[in-house]
Motif scaffolding. Structure first.
Motif, PDB file in Angstrom:
ATOM      1  N   LEU A  65     -51.868  32.656   7.336  1.00 16.02           N
ATOM      2  CA  LEU A  65     -52.194  32.160   6.169  1.00 16.02           C
ATOM      3  C   LEU A  65     -53.584  31.460   6.608  1.00 16.02           C
ATOM      4  O   LEU A  65     -54.884  32.014   6.172  1.00 16.02           O
ATOM      5  CB  LEU A  65     -52.011  30.797   6.349  1.00 16.02           C
ATOM      6  N   ASP A  66     -53.874  31.160   7.867  1.00 19.72           N
ATOM      7  CA  ASP A  66     -55.684  31.082   8.143  1.00 19.72           C
ATOM      8  C   ASP A  66     -56.481  32.385   8.332  1.00 19.72           C
ATOM      9  O   ASP A  66     -57.625  32.314   7.700  1.00 19.72           O
ATOM     10  CB  ASP A  66     -55.813  30.537   9.703  1.00 19.72           C
ATOM     11  N   LYS A  67     -55.575  33.660   8.624  1.00 25.46           N
ATOM     12  CA  LYS A  67     -56.685  34.980   8.799  1.00 25.46           C
ATOM     13  C   LYS A  67     -57.082  35.080   7.289  1.00 25.46           C
ATOM     14  O   LYS A  67     -57.754  35.378   7.333  1.00 25.46           O
ATOM     15  CB  LYS A  67     -56.209  35.625   9.196  1.00 25.46           C
ATOM     16  N   LEU A  68     -55.823  34.924   6.595  1.00 28.52           N
ATOM     17  CA  LEU A  68     -55.840  35.798   4.599  1.00 28.52           C
ATOM     18  C   LEU A  68     -56.749  34.653   4.421  1.00 28.52           C
ATOM     19  O   LEU A  68     -58.294  35.232   3.493  1.00 28.52           O
ATOM     20  CB  LEU A  68     -54.613  35.489   4.606  1.00 28.52           C
ATOM     21  N   ILE A  69     -56.864  33.225   4.242  1.00 26.47           N
ATOM     22  CA  ILE A  69     -58.142  32.526   3.462  1.00 26.47           C
ATOM     23  C   ILE A  69     -59.374  32.491   4.150  1.00 26.47           C
ATOM     24  O   ILE A  69     -60.670  32.826   2.825  1.00 26.47           O
ATOM     25  CB  ILE A  69     -57.341  31.169   3.950  1.00 26.47           C
ATOM     26  N   ARG A  70     -59.589  32.768   5.636  1.00 29.58           N
ATOM     27  CA  ARG A  70     -60.875  33.323   5.603  1.00 29.58           C
ATOM     28  C   ARG A  70     -61.417  34.648   5.282  1.00 29.58           C
ATOM     29  O   ARG A  70     -62.366  34.630   5.425  1.00 29.58           O
ATOM     30  CB  ARG A  70     -61.092  33.034   7.507  1.00 29.58           C
ATOM     31  N   ALA A  71     -60.459  35.470   5.067  1.00 24.25           N
ATOM     32  CA  ALA A  71     -60.940  36.773   4.759  1.00 24.25           C
ATOM     33  C   ALA A  71     -61.743  36.778   3.225  1.00 24.25           C
ATOM     34  O   ALA A  71     -61.999  37.189   3.139  1.00 24.25           O
ATOM     35  CB  ALA A  71     -59.907  38.262   4.910  1.00 24.25           C
ATOM     36  N   ALA A  72     -60.616  35.917   2.648  1.00 16.45           N
ATOM     37  CA  ALA A  72     -61.187  35.745   1.160  1.00 16.45           C
ATOM     38  C   ALA A  72     -62.412  35.221   0.995  1.00 16.45           C
ATOM     39  O   ALA A  72     -63.292  35.094   0.256  1.00 16.45           O
ATOM     40  CB  ALA A  72     -59.351  34.179   0.670  1.00 16.45           C
ATOM     41  N   ASP A  73     -62.511  33.915   2.201  1.00 13.26           N
ATOM     42  CA  ASP A  73     -63.864  33.147   2.550  1.00 13.26           C
ATOM     43  C   ASP A  73     -65.266  33.791   2.613  1.00 13.26           C
ATOM     44  O   ASP A  73     -65.972  33.588   1.651  1.00 13.26           O
ATOM     45  CB  ASP A  73     -64.003  32.128   2.355  1.00 13.26           C
ATOM     46  N   GLU A  74     -65.157  34.899   2.946  1.00 11.03           N
ATOM     47  CA  GLU A  74     -65.545  35.302   3.955  1.00 11.03           C
ATOM     48  C   GLU A  74     -66.487  36.415   2.061  1.00 11.03           C
ATOM     49  O   GLU A  74     -67.908  36.854   2.470  1.00 11.03           O
ATOM     50  CB  GLU A  74     -65.470  36.667   5.072  1.00 11.03           C
ATOM     51  N   ILE A  75     -65.399  36.753   0.935  1.00 11.07           N
ATOM     52  CA  ILE A  75     -66.521  38.216   0.474  1.00 11.07           C
ATOM     53  C   ILE A  75     -66.132  36.934  -0.836  1.00 11.07           C
ATOM     54  O   ILE A  75     -66.484  37.495  -2.052  1.00 11.07           O
ATOM     55  CB  ILE A  75     -64.817  39.264   0.506  1.00 11.07           C
ATOM     56  N   GLY A  76     -66.345  35.685  -0.829  1.00 10.35           N
ATOM     57  CA  GLY A  76     -66.155  35.008  -2.433  1.00 10.35           C
ATOM     58  C   GLY A  76     -64.794  35.366  -2.933  1.00 10.35           C
ATOM     59  O   GLY A  76     -64.990  34.283  -4.653  1.00 10.35           O
ATOM     60  N   MET A  77     -63.888  34.379  -2.560  1.00 13.93           N
ATOM     61  CA  MET A  77     -62.623  34.371  -3.425  1.00 13.93           C
ATOM     62  C   MET A  77     -61.820  33.117  -2.866  1.00 13.93           C
ATOM     63  O   MET A  77     -61.985  32.579  -1.481  1.00 13.93           O
ATOM     64  CB  MET A  77     -61.213  35.726  -2.897  1.00 13.93           C
ATOM     65  N   VAL A  78     -60.833  33.060  -3.774  1.00 15.64           N
ATOM     66  CA  VAL A  78     -60.413  31.829  -4.014  1.00 15.64           C
ATOM     67  C   VAL A  78     -58.978  32.001  -3.781  1.00 15.64           C
ATOM     68  O   VAL A  78     -58.652  32.790  -3.924  1.00 15.64           O
ATOM     69  CB  VAL A  78     -60.009  30.614  -5.168  1.00 15.64           C
ATOM     70  N   VAL A  79     -58.391  31.435  -3.332  1.00 19.86           N
ATOM     71  CA  VAL A  79     -56.799  30.978  -2.220  1.00 19.86           C
ATOM     72  C   VAL A  79     -56.247  30.031  -3.525  1.00 19.86           C
ATOM     73  O   VAL A  79     -56.228  28.852  -3.235  1.00 19.86           O
ATOM     74  CB  VAL A  79     -56.238  30.982  -0.818  1.00 19.86           C
ATOM     75  N   ILE A  80     -55.360  30.652  -4.041  1.00 20.61           N
ATOM     76  CA  ILE A  80     -54.691  29.668  -4.827  1.00 20.61           C
ATOM     77  C   ILE A  80     -53.153  29.251  -3.964  1.00 20.61           C
ATOM     78  O   ILE A  80     -52.003  30.511  -3.560  1.00 20.61           O
ATOM     79  CB  ILE A  80     -53.852  29.715  -5.781  1.00 20.61           C
ATOM     80  N   VAL A  81     -52.628  28.257  -3.363  1.00 23.05           N
ATOM     81  CA  VAL A  81     -51.849  27.893  -1.858  1.00 23.05           C
ATOM     82  C   VAL A  81     -50.287  27.029  -2.193  1.00 23.05           C
ATOM     83  O   VAL A  81     -50.759  25.965  -2.763  1.00 23.05           O
ATOM     84  CB  VAL A  81     -52.449  27.315  -0.425  1.00 23.05           C
ATOM     85  N   SER A  82     -49.262  27.806  -2.712  1.00 24.77           N
ATOM     86  CA  SER A  82     -48.357  27.753  -3.531  1.00 24.77           C
ATOM     87  C   SER A  82     -47.088  27.471  -2.279  1.00 24.77           C
ATOM     88  O   SER A  82     -46.796  27.982  -1.413  1.00 24.77           O
ATOM     89  CB  SER A  82     -47.584  28.403  -4.002  1.00 24.77           C
ATOM     90  N   LEU A  83     -47.126  25.721  -2.011  1.00 21.79           N
ATOM     91  CA  LEU A  83     -46.771  25.541  -1.066  1.00 21.79           C
ATOM     92  C   LEU A  83     -44.608  24.953  -1.310  1.00 21.79           C
ATOM     93  O   LEU A  83     -44.279  26.088  -0.054  1.00 21.79           O
ATOM     94  CB  LEU A  83     -46.696  23.680  -0.858  1.00 21.79           C
ATOM     95  N   PHE A  84     -44.638  24.863  -2.639  1.00 26.61           N
ATOM     96  CA  PHE A  84     -42.591  25.086  -2.409  1.00 26.61           C
ATOM     97  C   PHE A  84     -42.370  26.536  -3.015  1.00 26.61           C
ATOM     98  O   PHE A  84     -42.946  26.396  -5.031  1.00 26.61           O
ATOM     99  CB  PHE A  84     -42.487  24.102  -3.257  1.00 26.61           C
ATOM    100  N   TYR A  85     -41.331  27.625  -2.778  1.00 24.97           N
ATOM    101  CA  TYR A  85     -40.767  28.117  -3.827  1.00 24.97           C
ATOM    102  C   TYR A  85     -39.103  27.788  -3.977  1.00 24.97           C
ATOM    103  O   TYR A  85     -38.726  28.042  -2.390  1.00 24.97           O
ATOM    104  CB  TYR A  85     -41.081  29.709  -3.296  1.00 24.97           C
ATOM    105  N   TRP A  86     -38.230  28.018  -5.052  1.00 28.36           N
ATOM    106  CA  TRP A  86     -37.317  27.200  -4.762  1.00 28.36           C
ATOM    107  C   TRP A  86     -35.871  27.295  -4.155  1.00 28.36           C
ATOM    108  O   TRP A  86     -35.824  27.264  -3.443  1.00 28.36           O
ATOM    109  CB  TRP A  86     -36.462  27.507  -6.172  1.00 28.36           C
ATOM    110  N   SER A  87     -35.952  29.124  -3.844  1.00 30.38           N
ATOM    111  CA  SER A  87     -35.330  29.790  -3.051  1.00 30.38           C
ATOM    112  C   SER A  87     -35.309  29.607  -0.862  1.00 30.38           C
ATOM    113  O   SER A  87     -33.756  29.498  -0.718  1.00 30.38           O
ATOM    114  CB  SER A  87     -34.942  31.256  -2.870  1.00 30.38           C
ATOM    115  N   GLN A  88     -36.649  28.993  -0.951  1.00 30.07           N
ATOM    116  CA  GLN A  88     -36.580  28.611   0.426  1.00 30.07           C
ATOM    117  C   GLN A  88     -36.669  26.999   0.003  1.00 30.07           C
ATOM    118  O   GLN A  88     -36.277  26.305   1.906  1.00 30.07           O
ATOM    119  CB  GLN A  88     -37.963  28.956   0.941  1.00 30.07           C
ATOM    120  N   ALA A  89     -36.838  25.925  -0.212  1.00 26.69           N
ATOM    121  CA  ALA A  89     -37.249  25.126  -0.912  1.00 26.69           C
ATOM    122  C   ALA A  89     -35.716  24.311  -0.190  1.00 26.69           C
ATOM    123  O   ALA A  89     -35.784  23.294  -0.025  1.00 26.69           O
ATOM    124  CB  ALA A  89     -37.816  24.076  -1.548  1.00 26.69           C
ATOM    125  N   ILE A  90     -34.357  24.654  -0.409  1.00 25.17           N
ATOM    126  CA  ILE A  90     -33.647  24.634  -0.721  1.00 25.17           C
ATOM    127  C   ILE A  90     -33.202  24.470   0.558  1.00 25.17           C
ATOM    128  O   ILE A  90     -31.679  23.261   1.293  1.00 25.17           O
ATOM    129  CB  ILE A  90     -32.662  25.257  -1.277  1.00 25.17           C
TER     130      ILE A  90
END
Length: 421
Positions: free
Chosen positions: A125-150
């Motif tokens: 996650l850190d690698k991905l967010i920092r790579a997006a940051d370097e080129i000017g992109m925003v990351v919408i980080v979704s915390l929970f998905y139903w099939s895993q949150a159970i």
């Protein structure tokens, strides 16, 4: 040190104090402040249960780090077309076409009590967010998905997980992140977790996420076509989904949200491959999110701008923003999709007709060996269509010799695209 700092001014987004897209010479003022985005939900995906089942699509083994690295490598190309944000899930999403029971996948970085987070996921996650940051992109980080949150043991674990995940985001001092607490929190699949499913409790979790992250913008999506005023009021960014909606229904949803007078950005961060919806988004000056199950949600994903639907989406962003591109020959405005060499499992293929301007298509007939198999009247033009993002596969056999899509345009012309096997 952060390069990309997201800001909000009324319904508009800013990056480093300037309206998005305003830095592009010749861009359309109506696009300024938008955040055109895509659902890259499996960007840090892994499966602790049976990773070998994702050794496919030309890869002999599934490698979670490679999956993330491939996405990072693709980001500059997407950025050049005008993509400015993408959604990645800490618990991923559903491999809709190839896994029947999504709960059989173990793609969950949280402990059952929500207090700890898998370091390997955090690193990706850190690698991905920092790579997006370097080129000017925003990351919408979704915390929970139903099939895993159970897998969370109780409501306290959910609250702990919000604090754990948002604490990591705060610790790393990201400035290019928007938090989506849960993906479609209101749908029936969440019934085992009322702590997430109810608007009142979601409003509390939004405040908890905002506080635990140090003030990052927060929101939470509902199922396609659904909106909730209480949750919108508790959000910094009003996240909506438009799955299976017509353009009129999507417009009506935006109009209803605006009638609440909240003056906040409206971001659709999941729809479908229906790029005709972008016309509504650009006209209403709201942000829209592309969602392609086949190229972008079946791990390992093909993260680049692939031929057909992906390319047409990318070009429509550029057109809506005002980014000049070399013109695409008219003959290349239509693409019979689903016959790419690697996107097949157990002889299954998902056949559809992609178009740069689907609004101009009246209907599409699909022929197998000269025999009519199916007709598609609505975008996306798929055989065996169920929704705007789901279709049943065709089981290929040695009898499949040629497939043809006959495209009937609104102006009376007929275009054909064929694939010989």
């Amino acid at each position: 040190m952060s390069v990309t700092k997201i800001g909000i001014q009324g319904e508009k987004f800013l990056v480093n104090g300037k309206l998005t897209y305003s830095e592009i010479e010749g861009s359309k003022p109506s696009s300024h402040g938008l955040l055109m985005n895509a659902r890259f939900i499996q960007g840090i995906f892994d499966d602790k249960a049976a990773p070998e089942r994702f050794a496919r699509f030309g890869q002999s083994v599934y490698n979670a780090d490679k999956n993330t690295d491939d996405l990072i490598a693709a980001l500059p190309e997407w950025y050049n077309y005008g993509l400015r944000a993408f959604t990645v899930g800490l618990q991923g999403g559903g491999p809709v076409f190839t896994i029947e029971d999504w709960t059989s996948v173990h793609n969950n970085p949280f402990s059952a009590d929500g207090l700890t987070f898998d370091p390997a996921y955090e690193q990706r996650l850190d690698k991905l967010i920092r790579a997006a940051d370097e080129i000017g992109m925003v990351v919408i980080v979704s915390l929970f998905y139903w099939s895993q949150a159970i897998q969370f043991r109780d409501g306290l674990a959910i609250r702990n997980a919000v604090k754990t995940a948002c604490g990591i985001l705060k610790k790393n001092k990201y400035t290019n992140v928007i938090i989506e607490v849960a993906n479609e929190f209101d749908i029936s699949l969440w019934k085992r977790l009322p702590h997430i499913q109810q608007p009142q409790s979601m409003s509390y979790l939004l405040e908890l996420a905002r506080e635990s992250s140090g003030g990052m913008p927060v929101g939470s999506s509902l199922g396609g076509g659904a909106i909730n005023q209480e949750v919108a009021e508790a959000s910094d960014v009003i996240l909506i989904h438009a799955n299976n909606q017509t353009r009129q229904e999507y417009y009506n949803m935006i109009k209803k949200v605006r009638s609440w007078g909240l003056g906040k950005p409206i971001v659709c961060n999941e729809d479908s491959p229906c790029i005709g919806m972008m016309e509504v988004a650009f006209q209403t000056e709201t942000s829209w999110g592309y969602y392609n199950n086949l190229t972008k949600q079946e791990p390992p994903a093909f993260w680049g701008v692939t031929k057909g639907e992906d390319e047409f989406f990318a070009r429509r962003i550029a057109e809506g923003v005002g980014i000049e591109l070399p013109p695409l020959p008219v003959d290349d405005h239509y693409y019979l999709q689903g016959f790419e060499p690697l996107i097949t499992i157990e002889n299954k293929r998902w056949i559809r007709l992609a178009s740069l301007y689907p609004e101009t298509v009246n209907y599409v007939e699909f022929y197998r060996n000269g025999i009519l198999i199916d007709t598609a009247y609505n975008e996306p033009f798929m055989i065996q269509n169920e929704t705007t993002w789901i279709q049943q596969p065709w089981i290929m056999t040695s009898e499949d010799k040629e497939w043809t899509a006959k495209v009937f345009l609104a102006d009376g012309r007929i275009i054909e695209r064929s694939v010989k096997l």
